[in-house]
Design a protein around this motif. Structure first.
Motif: not given
Length: 408
Positions: A52, A217-218, A220-222, A290-291, A293-294, A297-298
């Motif tokens: 991460r 959004w971060g 959520g994606l994670a 995806l995880h 990146t989320g 971003v978070a």
């Protein structure tokens, strides 16, 4: 620029730099602290930082590239200058990484050569609209791991060595293949983070509403990435299929467990398509991309909110964010020093916790003092100077949107 504009820009830069500083501290933990305990279970530090923090590092490189390119699609008259500046940064960062290739890969896998190539491949992305960059990132996140899975079955496995000038000269094709597809940080898959960072970097990051959306959004994606992986590996039978495929191919079950629960070396085996549903660290599958990146971003959204809403009212929080931001403003310098120190201390009997805490303390103290007394980090200053010279050599100066370089 009005005083209020200066204040807004400063807050944005502090939030981005603080996030990058946290990522650096997390990466250092993965290089110095154990990833598993005596019972073979993943440690809490590895569970939090594994994969991460490196992803956050890369995503923030995309944010930095967005700042360097004016935070909008680069118009044709400015493209030569932007390309020259980014190419110069790429060559210098990659060159520093190759020079650090002497480091023992068992202690640390140097990311900078991969980073340099990411900068080169990002040049055409700076010309695209934000929507086109976002679509490109989504296609890369899904498509590249699939294509890599097919291609790697016909390619030599990762050597496990850090890239060096000698490797690049002796086997240029093999070294480029490792950098792009089979290495520790496969660049083609990692373009996902660059695309995401470019999109994020073009947003009005000084807006608390935007920061809150990034956080939401971060997360959520994670969560989606993790849930998809858990369902695929559990109820859908993926985990059982992975162990069965490993047994058929002669791969020890302990290796499968390590890759599923701790981390991989940048890629997964190609024995079965089920490998593409793991979200474990450094597997670079669609759900892992995806995880991570989320999460990146978070983290950025959280630090932007922290610097905008909490830090101005709390001295302790403001001081902590300031220290991280100082380190985050000179990660090239601190990361390079960390590689040298880790390689030197790896042959000693120094306790890992003492090693880690000592390196972090020295890095943060150096960054804080240097930032206050000198400004830009030593290596950052040289790279920035060369990039500006390259830009001036091919194009006349242009006025960029506010935000500053704030590059890696």
């Amino acid at each position: 620029m009005a005083p209020s504009d200066v204040s807004t820009v400063k807050r944005r830069l502090v939030g981005v730099d603080a996030t990058r500083g946290l990522a650096l501290v997390g990466i250092m933990s993965m290089h110095t602290l154990p990833t598993t305990d005596a019972a073979g279970h993943v440690t809490w530090t590895a569970a939090l930082a594994g994969g991460r923090m490196a992803a956050t590092f890369a995503l923030l490189a995309g944010v930095g590239i967005a700042f360097l390119s004016g935070r909008r699609p680069v118009p044709p008259p400015e493209r030569r200058g932007v390309a020259a500046a980014l190419a110069t940064r790429a060559l210098l960062i990659g060159g520093i990484g190759l020079a650090l290739g002497f480091a023992d890969p068992d202690n640390i896998e140097v990311i900078l050569p991969y980073y340099g190539l990411l900068f080169l491949l990002a040049i055409p992305l700076t010309y695209l609209s934000t929507r086109a960059v976002a679509v490109t990132g989504a296609v890369v996140a899904v498509g590249v791991p699939v294509l890599s899975h097919v291609a790697r079955s016909h390619l030599p496995p990762f050597s496990g060595a850090n890239p060096t000038f000698a490797h690049l000269v002796g086997d240029p094709v093999g070294q480029v293949i490792e950098l792009l597809l089979t290495g520790a940080y496969p660049v083609l898959s990692w373009m996902t983070y660059i695309c995401a960072g470019l999109v994020v970097g073009r947003l009005p990051l000084s807006s608390p509403r935007v920061a809150a959306r990034l956080l939401g959004w971060g997360l959520g994606l994670a969560l989606i990435g993790t849930l998809v992986s858990r369902v695929a590996l559990g109820p859908l039978g993926g985990r059982h299929a992975l162990y069965a495929a490993a047994a058929a191919s002669g791969l020890p079950g302990s290796d499968v467990s390590y890759m599923l629960n701790v981390e991989a070396d940048g890629t997964t085996p190609t024995s079965t398509w089920w490998w593409l549903v793991t979200d474990a660290a450094h597997t670079n599958t669609p759900v892992n991309l995806l995880h991570s990146t989320g999460v990146a971003v978070a983290l950025l959204g959280a630090f932007l909110l922290l610097t905008d809403r909490v830090a101005p009212r709390g001295a302790a929080v403001r001081a902590g964010v300031g220290v991280l931001a100082a380190a985050g403003s000179m990660t090239l310098t601190l990361y390079s020093a960390h590689v040298v120190a880790t390689n030197a201390l790896g042959a000693t009997d120094l306790d890992p916790a003492v090693d880690y805490l000592g390196q972090v303390a020295v890095a943060l103290l150096f960054a804080l003092v240097w930032r206050r007394r000198v400004g830009q980090g030593p290596l950052e200053a040289q790279v920035s100077r060369a990039a500006r010279a390259a830009r001036r050599a091919v194009a006349p100066p242009v006025r960029l949107a506010s935000g500053g370089p704030n590059g890696p």
